[in-house]
Design a protein around this motif. Structure first.
Motif, mmCIF file in Angstrom:
data_model
loop_
_atom_site.group_PDB
_atom_site.id
_atom_site.type_symbol
_atom_site.label_atom_id
_atom_site.label_comp_id
_atom_site.label_asym_id
_atom_site.label_seq_id
_atom_site.Cartn_x
_atom_site.Cartn_y
_atom_site.Cartn_z
ATOM 1 N N THR A 53 0.819 -1.213 0.000
ATOM 2 C CA THR A 53 0.000 0.000 0.000
ATOM 3 C C THR A 53 0.854 1.265 0.000
ATOM 4 O O THR A 53 0.363 2.353 0.336
ATOM 5 N N GLY A 54 2.148 1.119 -0.359
ATOM 6 C CA GLY A 54 2.973 2.311 -0.491
ATOM 7 C C GLY A 54 4.412 2.196 -0.024
ATOM 8 O O GLY A 54 5.153 3.182 -0.046
ATOM 9 N N ASN A 55 4.847 0.991 0.394
ATOM 10 C CA ASN A 55 6.209 0.880 0.922
ATOM 11 C C ASN A 55 7.289 1.173 -0.116
ATOM 12 O O ASN A 55 8.204 1.959 0.140
ATOM 13 N N LEU A 56 7.209 0.540 -1.281
ATOM 14 C CA LEU A 56 8.239 0.794 -2.288
ATOM 15 C C LEU A 56 8.167 2.241 -2.769
ATOM 16 O O LEU A 56 9.190 2.881 -3.007
ATOM 17 N N TYR A 57 6.974 2.761 -2.881
ATOM 18 C CA TYR A 57 6.772 4.150 -3.304
ATOM 19 C C TYR A 57 7.468 5.114 -2.352
ATOM 20 O O TYR A 57 8.157 6.048 -2.777
ATOM 21 N N LEU A 58 7.310 4.891 -1.060
ATOM 22 C CA LEU A 58 7.882 5.783 -0.057
ATOM 23 C C LEU A 58 9.372 5.567 0.143
ATOM 24 O O LEU A 58 10.068 6.445 0.662
ATOM 25 N N SER A 59 9.893 4.399 -0.265
ATOM 26 C CA SER A 59 11.313 4.108 -0.070
ATOM 27 C C SER A 59 12.141 4.389 -1.315
ATOM 28 O O SER A 59 13.365 4.265 -1.281
ATOM 29 N N SER A 60 11.490 4.755 -2.434
ATOM 30 C CA SER A 60 12.209 4.997 -3.689
ATOM 31 C C SER A 60 12.527 6.476 -3.840
ATOM 32 O O SER A 60 11.663 7.331 -3.634
ATOM 33 N N HIS A 61 13.760 6.774 -4.190
ATOM 34 C CA HIS A 61 14.199 8.170 -4.352
ATOM 35 C C HIS A 61 14.986 8.318 -5.640
ATOM 36 O O HIS A 61 16.148 7.935 -5.706
ATOM 37 N N PRO A 62 14.422 8.931 -6.687
ATOM 38 C CA PRO A 62 13.003 9.279 -6.809
ATOM 39 C C PRO A 62 12.196 8.042 -7.185
ATOM 40 O O PRO A 62 12.765 7.039 -7.599
ATOM 41 N N PRO A 63 10.862 8.101 -7.070
ATOM 42 C CA PRO A 63 10.033 6.960 -7.485
ATOM 43 C C PRO A 63 10.201 6.674 -8.974
ATOM 44 O O PRO A 63 10.125 7.586 -9.790
ATOM 45 N N THR A 64 10.472 5.417 -9.303
ATOM 46 C CA THR A 64 10.709 5.069 -10.703
ATOM 47 C C THR A 64 9.809 3.950 -11.217
ATOM 48 O O THR A 64 9.680 3.772 -12.422
ATOM 49 N N HIS A 65 9.206 3.176 -10.341
ATOM 50 C CA HIS A 65 8.372 2.053 -10.771
ATOM 51 C C HIS A 65 7.141 2.565 -11.517
ATOM 52 O O HIS A 65 6.581 3.620 -11.174
ATOM 53 N N HIS A 66 6.690 1.826 -12.524
ATOM 54 C CA HIS A 66 5.558 2.301 -13.327
ATOM 55 C C HIS A 66 4.272 2.428 -12.523
ATOM 56 O O HIS A 66 3.356 3.161 -12.903
ATOM 57 N N CYS A 67 4.173 1.719 -11.375
ATOM 58 C CA CYS A 67 2.983 1.838 -10.527
ATOM 59 C C CYS A 67 2.905 3.188 -9.807
ATOM 60 O O CYS A 67 1.900 3.483 -9.156
ATOM 61 N N PHE A 68 3.973 3.993 -9.907
ATOM 62 C CA PHE A 68 4.027 5.243 -9.164
ATOM 63 C C PHE A 68 3.594 6.453 -9.984
ATOM 64 O O PHE A 68 3.832 7.597 -9.592
ATOM 65 N N PHE A 69 2.976 6.203 -11.119
ATOM 66 C CA PHE A 69 2.579 7.293 -11.991
ATOM 67 C C PHE A 69 1.111 7.124 -12.387
ATOM 68 O O PHE A 69 0.592 6.013 -12.427
ATOM 69 N N PRO A 70 0.442 8.252 -12.684
ATOM 70 C CA PRO A 70 -0.932 8.146 -13.180
ATOM 71 C C PRO A 70 -0.964 7.269 -14.433
ATOM 72 O O PRO A 70 0.033 7.201 -15.152
ATOM 73 N N PRO A 71 -2.065 6.548 -14.659
ATOM 74 C CA PRO A 71 -3.366 6.649 -13.980
ATOM 75 C C PRO A 71 -3.549 5.740 -12.769
ATOM 76 O O PRO A 71 -4.689 5.513 -12.347
ATOM 77 N N TYR A 72 -2.472 5.185 -12.188
ATOM 78 C CA TYR A 72 -2.625 4.356 -10.991
ATOM 79 C C TYR A 72 -3.321 5.164 -9.899
ATOM 80 O O TYR A 72 -3.030 6.346 -9.698
ATOM 81 N N GLY A 73 -4.244 4.499 -9.195
ATOM 82 C CA GLY A 73 -4.960 5.145 -8.097
ATOM 83 C C GLY A 73 -6.141 5.996 -8.491
ATOM 84 O O GLY A 73 -6.795 6.600 -7.635
ATOM 85 N N GLU A 74 -6.488 6.029 -9.783
ATOM 86 C CA GLU A 74 -7.496 6.985 -10.260
ATOM 87 C C GLU A 74 -8.911 6.704 -9.770
ATOM 88 O O GLU A 74 -9.709 7.633 -9.603
ATOM 89 N N THR A 75 -9.254 5.450 -9.514
ATOM 90 C CA THR A 75 -10.654 5.100 -9.249
ATOM 91 C C THR A 75 -11.121 5.499 -7.860
ATOM 92 O O THR A 75 -12.163 6.135 -7.707
ATOM 93 N N TYR A 76 -10.364 5.148 -6.830
ATOM 94 C CA TYR A 76 -10.831 5.366 -5.459
ATOM 95 C C TYR A 76 -10.095 6.517 -4.777
ATOM 96 O O TYR A 76 -10.712 7.402 -4.193
ATOM 97 N N PHE A 77 -8.784 6.488 -4.848
ATOM 98 C CA PHE A 77 -7.987 7.496 -4.146
ATOM 99 C C PHE A 77 -7.836 8.782 -4.965
ATOM 100 O O PHE A 77 -7.515 9.829 -4.414
#
Length: 391
Positions: A53-77
């Motif tokens: 629910t966000g560990n790799l996102y918060l530990s990556s500097h800068p975030p590079t994984h494709h899950c860290f960019f839109p449109p991920y999260g668009e439906t609910y959050f």
């Protein structure tokens, strides 16, 4: 589905297995009071991208994984959260159905603080494996992360002093928590299969993966855990990533629903071995509730009865090109990849992960039964009585 080697009907096995777990479930014929207090004060989760629910996102500097960019999260959050989906995951639906807060990522707790025991913690990391990095290195397999289950378990133990002040207190807090052990182990097979290693080779990994998971279960029980949900693997043969990598003109390779038979057979092989080992653990820990969550059979109906669940076809919602709306050069979140207008009409969000709509159905099958849990305590599942899964 709750299966055994003797092929006893699922219902009878589930009833026999859970009849003594009065604090956890209420069998339909049980006389247990519906107003018993919910036994879970918090959730602690381990796993990979199906639970992160966000560990790799918060530990990556800068975030590079494709899950860290839109449109991920668009439906609910309506924003990127580090979840590999358009919205909520299975762990989110489990937390909400229990009336508990969404489980915070461990790295968010470390970074922002303001955490209380009631919120639990999520140690799952995108790309994580059950086995350590060295296992794959010895076999010439490069993996992108070293966030193994051992490391995640160590994070939990580091957090223990914040949970409690004494050994007795710790056992009470940990004992009143629900532990979700994954899904974990899938990437241990994905990485070699992505390299097209043989099934015979990957099958040799199975005992190691199961040993890593059951060792973690043993250790958590030793720390006071009483209820642990251990998911099996998903139907790999229906994954868009694999359907693209192993695309073939040989029709015999596919089942009638378009999934690769040999990969699903491998997943079933692993799940059977895992269930056998969990049966052994139950004999060693009669005081603990070691629950097998059948992710495989909770997911398979989505592919077998696509239109009944409101889905259109096997194509992913977010991607670009190819027969399944996916090619490795433009995965969801990459430039050029676009999302469909209505993710709720699709099982797959990207080439590996599901849409929130699919996760909701899978979670419902796990929570309300029959995969393989009997009905949860109806008082505990406060949101379900109000048609939670229909909202």
């Amino acid at each position: 589905m709750c299966r055994s080697r003797q092929h006893i009907p699922m219902r009878s096995i589930c009833e026999q297995r859970w009849i003594s777990i009065v604090a956890f479930v209420v069998i339909a014929s049980s006389s247990a009071p519906l107003l018993a207090a919910c036994p879970y004060t918090s959730i602690f989760s381990f796993g990979d991208s199906f639970a992160d629910t966000g560990n790799l996102y918060l530990s990556s500097h800068p975030p590079t994984h494709h899950c860290f960019f839109p449109p991920y999260g668009e439906t609910y959050f309506h924003r990127v959260t580090g979840r590999c989906s358009d919205g909520r995951l299975i762990i989110d639906f489990i937390a909400e159905s229990l009336g508990l807060p969404l489980v915070k990522p461990y790295f968010g707790i470390k970074k922002f603080g303001g955490w209380s025991v009631e919120e639990g913690a999520n140690f799952a990391v995108i790309g994580a494996t059950a086995l350590d990095f060295s296992f794959f290195e010895e076999r010439g397999i490069s993996i992108p992360t070293n966030y193994s289950l051992t490391m995640q378990l160590n994070w939990f133990k580091e957090l223990l002093p914040a949970l409690c002040n004494s050994s007795t207190d710790c056992h009470e807090v940990v004992g009143n928590s629900l532990f979700l052990m994954g899904e974990i182990g899938g990437n241990d097979f994905n990485y070699p299969f992505f390299l097209q290693r043989s099934v015979a080779e990957v099958k040799t990994y199975v005992p190691y993966v199961i040993r890593a998971i059951t060792s973690a279960v043993n250790e958590l029980i030793g720390l006071g855990a009483r209820t642990l949900i251990v998911p099996g693997n998903l139907p790999l043969g229906c994954s868009i990533n694999y359907l693209t990598i192993y695309e073939t003109m040989d029709k015999n390779q596919y089942d009638q629903y378009g999934c690769l038979k040999w990969l699903n057979e491998f997943a079933e092989y692993y799940n059977q071995k895992l269930q056998s080992e969990l049966d052994r653990l139950r004999g060693l820990h009669s005081h603990a509730n070691i629950i097998y969550a059948d992710y495989y059979n909770a997911t398979l109906p989505l592919y077998h009865n696509t239109t009944m669940f409101g889905f259109t076809n096997l194509k992913t919602c977010c991607g670009m090109g190819g027969p399944y709306n996916y090619n490795a050069a433009a995965d969801c979140g990459d430039p050029g990849a676009i999302a469909c207008d209505d993710p709720s009409k699709h099982i797959g969000w990207d080439s590996v992960h599901f849409t929130e709509a699919a996760y909701r159905i899978i979670a419902e099958g796990l929570i309300k039964g029959p995969y393989c849990l009997p009905q949860f305590n109806t008082f505990c599942l406060m949101n379900i009585r109000y048609g939670y899964f229909n909202s």
